[in-house]
Design an enzyme around this catalytic site. Structure first.
Site, PDB file in Angstrom:
ATOM      1  N   LYS A   1       0.931   4.200  -3.014  1.00  0.00           N
ATOM      2  CA  LYS A   1       0.626   5.618  -2.794  1.00  0.00           C
ATOM      3  C   LYS A   1       1.829   6.507  -3.098  1.00  0.00           C
ATOM      4  CE  LYS A   1      -3.699   5.468  -1.570  1.00  0.00           C
ATOM      5  NZ  LYS A   1      -4.760   6.147  -2.325  1.00  0.00           N
TER       6      LYS A   1
ATOM      7  N   TYR B   1       0.838  -1.204   0.000  1.00  0.00           N
ATOM      8  CA  TYR B   1       0.000   0.000   0.000  1.00  0.00           C
ATOM      9  C   TYR B   1       0.872   1.253   0.000  1.00  0.00           C
ATOM     10  CZ  TYR B   1      -3.278   3.543   1.682  1.00  0.00           C
ATOM     11  OH  TYR B   1      -4.028   4.679   1.827  1.00  0.00           O
TER      12      TYR B   1
END
Length: 337
Positions: free
Chosen positions: A220, A216
């Site tokens: 991002k 994750y």
């Protein structure tokens, strides 16, 4: 002896000047932070750049629009006289939201498009591109995203989980953006007073390398650089591209229900985003980036200006924070078995 003494005085003065410059630089940035957060923002004026003060003439597209932050983006855009193209994977939720908005804003238009952002191939991208041509689009909100079920070491992360995160956060976001950009450019070009806007949801998980959320965090971070690079490419078309950084917000993704001064609810957070359009908030040192919510902004400023986002101590604190979340989640899971 005298020469050595003079050298010492000279070195002391040089260090004092350097220290003075550093202090002044920090004070300048600190004053800029508070100016950005509490004085510069103007909710109505900023949003009006992208619909030219007209009522329900131009469209915004919001991905992941049926829950949490995406739903709040949708509702606040509609309240400011934008038609909204609703994009998500659940047709039932999309239809219900479209009908609800139409009742509340009878002069608006709220079409929807069903798309599973986990598996967007070239054919699906082309279909979305053809669909969106029917609407004068001036705003794109890239909100759709996926995180891990709980903090987890990368070695133990199931392949379908890390693939889904990359597919949705990165591939899906890029496919949607590329599909709608031609229509966005055409809309902006047709009105000399109009600007276009692309907002992409980033995260502190991408700002700071985040152990136990490695995939994750990487996804991002990818969006940060992609969005910043694209901003420079699109400025000549009068399209502003910004990455929005957030710490925790109450949502299904964060699994946090109770808000606090550090954890706003979606309504308050989205209001801060629109209030600080084209204003970096706490992202003083980052191009085409905004940390809009006041406590997130101060937290971001302190980390970046006094420690550094890649500082080993910051990384360790981040690791321990997510390790404690993982331990609590595992205990809760064990009780449910």
């Amino acid at each position: 002896m005298n020469l050595t003494y003079l050298d010492q005085i000279t070195n002391t003065k040089a260090l004092a000047y350097i220290g003075f410059i550093l202090v002044i630089s920090k004070l300048y940035k600190l004053s800029k932070l508070f100016l950005n957060l509490f004085i510069v923002g103007n909710y109505n004026k900023n949003l009006s750049l992208y619909n030219n003060n007209t009522k329900f003439k131009y469209y915004a597209l919001v991905s992941g629009c049926t829950d949490g932050i995406g739903l709040e983006y949708t509702q606040q855009l509609a309240s400011k006289y934008y038609n909204v193209v609703l994009l998500s994977r659940s047709e039932d939720k999309l239809q219900a939201l479209s009908e609800e908005l139409k009742i509340k804003y009878p002069n608006g238009d709220f079409p929807y498009y069903v798309l599973d952002c986990k598996n967007v191939d070239s054919e699906q991208q082309e279909k979305l591109s053809n669909f969106i041509k029917a609407f004068p689009l001036s705003v794109l909100i890239n909100n759709v995203g996926l995180s891990h079920a709980m903090p987890v070491p990368f070695l133990e992360t199931p392949q379908d989980e890390w693939r889904s995160i990359i597919d949705i956060n990165c591939t899906g976001t890029l496919a949607i953006t590329q599909a709608v950009l031609p229509t966005l450019k055409k809309t902006v070009t047709s009105d000399p007073k109009l600007r276009g806007l692309i907002l992409t949801m980033g995260s502190f998980g991408g700002l700071l390398p985040t152990p136990l959320l490695a995939t994750y965090s990487g996804s991002k971070s990818f969006l940060q650089n992609w969005s910043n690079a694209m901003n420079r490419e699109l400025l000549k078309y009068k399209i502003d591209t910004n990455l929005v950084l957030s710490y925790l917000v109450t949502s299904k993704m964060s699994k946090i229900r109770k808000s606090s001064f550090m954890i706003p609810n979606p309504k308050i957070f989205v209001h801060s985003v629109f209030k600080n359009l084209n204003n970096r908030g706490g992202a003083i040192a980052k191009y085409a980036t905004c940390t809009p919510y006041w406590s997130h902004a101060i937290y971001h400023f302190i980390i970046e200006e006094f420690f550094g986002c890649y500082n080993s101590m910051v990384n360790l604190i981040n690791f321990k924070f997510h390790l404690s979340i993982r331990q609590r989640a595992l205990k809760k899971k064990a009780k449910q078995v």
